[in-house]
Design an enzyme around this catalytic site. Structure first.
Site, mmCIF file in Angstrom:
data_model
loop_
_atom_site.group_PDB
_atom_site.id
_atom_site.type_symbol
_atom_site.label_atom_id
_atom_site.label_comp_id
_atom_site.label_asym_id
_atom_site.label_seq_id
_atom_site.Cartn_x
_atom_site.Cartn_y
_atom_site.Cartn_z
ATOM 1 N N ASP A 241 0.825 -1.196 0.000
ATOM 2 C CA ASP A 241 0.000 0.000 0.000
ATOM 3 C C ASP A 241 0.867 1.256 0.000
ATOM 4 O O ASP A 241 1.938 1.296 0.611
ATOM 5 C CB ASP A 241 -0.891 -0.013 1.247
ATOM 6 C CG ASP A 241 -1.872 1.134 1.283
ATOM 7 O OD1 ASP A 241 -2.693 1.229 0.352
ATOM 8 O OD2 ASP A 241 -1.834 1.928 2.239
ATOM 9 N N GLU A 269 1.001 0.164 -4.801
ATOM 10 C CA GLU A 269 -0.026 1.133 -5.185
ATOM 11 C C GLU A 269 0.591 2.519 -5.275
ATOM 12 O O GLU A 269 1.073 3.061 -4.281
ATOM 13 C CB GLU A 269 -1.158 1.148 -4.152
ATOM 14 C CG GLU A 269 -2.222 2.189 -4.444
ATOM 15 C CD GLU A 269 -2.698 2.937 -3.204
ATOM 16 O OE1 GLU A 269 -3.737 3.608 -3.310
ATOM 17 O OE2 GLU A 269 -2.029 2.882 -2.153
#
Length: 692
Positions: A241, A269
């Site tokens: 993330d 991400e």
């Protein structure tokens, strides 16, 4: 019965490996990933549901826990829903223990992104025994497990209020390491929240109100690297993330640690908005050791088919530009929607979702389907895009399309490894060809409301008649290809997709994928492709042969040879001495990696001039100013005229380096005097400061 592969294995005294199986944890090129928000998929064990204010019975409050768990996912593998869909990898919510507190506005940690203890499970998903059963069930079904991972932050915290949620508290298997407002061990940054004005600002300030780890802290560094190894014992992949909000240097050291311990496919991400192109995004994907979620692909296909603000010329330009910008474009993870954007089916007809899925599954990259897209689940932005699954209908068109094309990805290497060639295009029609060796897939898309007759279409498909692989689920027709490669003016129905293909394995070696693409001497690397032969040949890093660990016709495992650190082209030479085309830019590291913050004081510059660092190892550019690391930062952790940068360098190494200044024309000014010298730590992190 003895299979041919067993006979070959015995002859070579080497183990063989099966392509696209769960044993290949670094190559997802032929896989289809299914992203699950665990709490919203299926409640298989109501006994582990939370009680009190953080739970919403019947999920009437989407900000709260709704009961989904690992047992629910297990049930949907066992009843065939996921396997019949063709899914070969599951990306699940971060499995670690999250905060239990209720946010003042009624929010909870159902999504898994507010960690408190990375060495414990989220009890509302299950315990470690449940997680083991999830993984073993998946592996028995030929499915890999990818876990979400948040090394950027713990949970919500405010500098001025220690009672806010759980104050960002971080635990080590139950023992408190520290919290945000009483941060005696300096585990967190305390620089306020980012305004996203610069790359530096987004790294060293809090993302919204999330307590931002100081990854240059030795305790944090060790804890996070220990924690992921606990999960690596079982899992097959990692989605990281918020990679845009952590230094590339620390993340490269993390990837080196993972690839040395247990290499798995890892992607991050890095959010990009509609039409946004960020060279730093490409640099990260090419240099950090991990792939990325392909937001350029996702945003463009949404613009073409959902929002209707772009056309197929724009999509084709994106395909061409990203093939140049990403060294490993087939490793970027593609999608049409996810948990951070509105559902694709929100404002479109079902057939538009069908078309988008067909394009996704036949395009380059690793396709990811967000749970419920195959059921045309709708929803706006968070949390409306995270509604619970209501039905598991196997008769929807999207379910059938996904199943057929997922199967084709497994069978035809062109979809996993092939390049992309535009064969015919206008604003409403896109016909593109994927080709790898002798295997070819030709996909024709007509997204307009009228039929289109295609003239002057050429293809690499051999002469013959080809039926639609989707069996007219999207009104595809047959196509006739002549000996010269021309097609007999096929007609494309309105809002249709046709997929035509030929599968023919190459008899000479062709490399389709190498993973991972960074590693130190002795690390294991997997080479996938076709035509390697059943008898052992050799794998070359440049001109140096690598030790062979296992060999089959489609997959080879080797050890990185003892060569000078730097970038190398890989090639396979089969037993008959036929050499494959080169697979470019594998990076051999100088050794185990650690993250070091380099800082230089009193480096004054004119407008348009930046400071870089260059030194005596590959990780510092090998004294080549064109490969110098930077531009360095000077606004958050240190202020101008002090410049700083976090860099992954070899551990326990005597380093020599200098700082240089580059102006906007590329002119270089070298730091005067002797080379700076420094010995990097054997483990952990460090900071080294010198003067200009």
């Amino acid at each position: 019965m003895i299979t041919p592969s067993f006979i070959i294995s015995s002859f070579l005294s080497l183990p063989t490996v099966v392509e696209a199986s769960v044993t290949n944890k670094v190559n997802y090129s032929k896989d289809v990933i299914y992203q699950i928000v665990t709490d919203r998929f299926s409640d298989g064990n109501p006994a582990n549901n939370p009680s009190g204010a953080i739970f919403s019975q019947n999920c009437s409050d989407l900000h709260k826990y709704c009961g989904g768990d690992w047992q629910g996912i297990i049930n949907k593998m066992n009843d065939g829903y996921l396997t019949d869909l063709g899914i070969t990898a599951l990306w699940i919510s971060q499995p670690v223990e999250n905060v239990y507190a209720l946010h003042p506005s009624g929010y909870t940690s159902y999504h898994g992104y507010w960690a408190r203890d990375y060495k414990k499970t989220n009890p509302y998903f299950g315990n470690f025994s449940d997680f083991d059963r999830l993984v073993s069930t998946a592996h028995n079904k030929g499915i890999k497990i990818i876990m979400d991972f948040t090394p950027n932050h713990s949970s919500l915290a405010l500098e001025t209020n220690p009672n806010y949620v759980e104050n960002g508290a971080l635990y080590n298997n139950g023992a408190l390491l520290g919290n945000y407002s009483n941060d005696r061990n300096k585990l967190f940054h305390h620089n306020g929240g980012t305004d996203f004005s610069s790359y530096e600002d987004s790294i060293y300030r809090n993302l919204y109100d999330l307590a931002d780890y100081d990854l240059n802290n030795k305790v944090v560094d060790q804890y996070l690297k220990e924690s992921i190894k606990l999960w690596l014992i079982k899992i097959d992949g990692i989605r990281v993330d918020a990679v845009k909000h952590m230094s590339e240097g620390w993340q490269t050291s993390l990837m080196s640690d993972i690839y040395t311990y247990k290499p798995v496919f890892t992607f991050g991400e890095w959010f990009l908005g509609t039409g946004e192109v960020d060279p730093q995004n490409h640099h990260f994907a090419n240099e950090s050791g991990m792939s990325l979620l392909d937001f350029q692909f996702g945003q463009t296909i949404r613009s073409v088919l959902k929002d209707r603000t772009s056309n197929w010329y724009d999509f084709n330009e994106m395909i061409k530009s990203t093939e140049k910008d990403y060294d490993e474009v087939i490793d970027q993870v593609t999608f049409i929607d996810n948990h951070d954007m509105s559902r694709f089916s929100m404002v479109v007809f079902n057939f538009q979702t069908d078309i988008a899925l067909a394009v996704l599954l036949t395009s380059r990259g690793v396709p990811t389907i967000y749970y419920g897209t195959e059921q045309y689940l709708t929803g706006g932005n968070d949390p409306d895009n995270r509604k619970p699954m209501k039905t598991f209908d196997r008769s929807t068109n999207s379910y059938k399309i996904t199943s057929k094309l997922a199967s084709l990805r497994q069978r035809n290497s062109a979809l996993g490894y092939g390049n992309t060639t535009e064969r015919w295009i206008n604003s409403d029609v896109y016909i593109y060809e994927r080709k790898f060796g002798n295997s070819i897939v030709l996909t024709a898309v007509n997204s307009s409301n009228r039929n289109q007759t295609i003239s002057n279409l050429n293809t690499s498909l051999p002469q013959g008649n080809y039926t639609d692989e989707l069996q007219q689920l999207l009104d595809g027709n047959t196509i006739t290809v002549n000996a010269n490669g021309s097609a007999n003016s096929p007609q494309l129905q309105a809002n249709s997709v046709a997929v035509w293909q030929v599968t023919k394995e190459s008899t000479s070696p062709l490399i389709g994928h190498v993973g991972p693409m960074i590693g130190k001497t002795g690390n294991t690397v997997t080479v996938s492709g076709e035509g390697f032969g059943d008898k052992k040949g050799s794998v070359l890093f440049g001109s140096t042969s690598a030790e062979i660990v296992s060999w089959s016709n489609t997959e080879i495992q080797v050890k990185v040879p003892n060569v000078t650190a730097g970038h190398y082209n890989l090639s396979v030479v089969n037993a008959t001495n036929t050499k494959s085309p080169a697979y470019e830019k594998f990076e051999v590291l100088s050794g185990n990696q650690v993250s070091v913050r380099f800082a230089v004081n009193n480096a004054t510059t004119n407008s348009g001039t930046n400071v870089y660092i260059v030194g005596n190892v590959s990780e510092l550019g090998n004294w080549d100013p064109n490969k110098a690391i930077g531009p360095m930062f000077n606004q958050v952790m240190y202020k101008y005229p002090t410049w700083y940068y976090d860099i992954s360098v070899p551990a326990g190494k005597n380093l020599e380096y200098k700082y240089i200044k580059k102006d906007h024309n590329g002119n270089v000014t070298w730091q005067s005097g002797n080379n700076r010298t420094y010995t990097s730590p054997a483990t952990g992190t460090d900071t080294v400061i010198s003067n200009w």
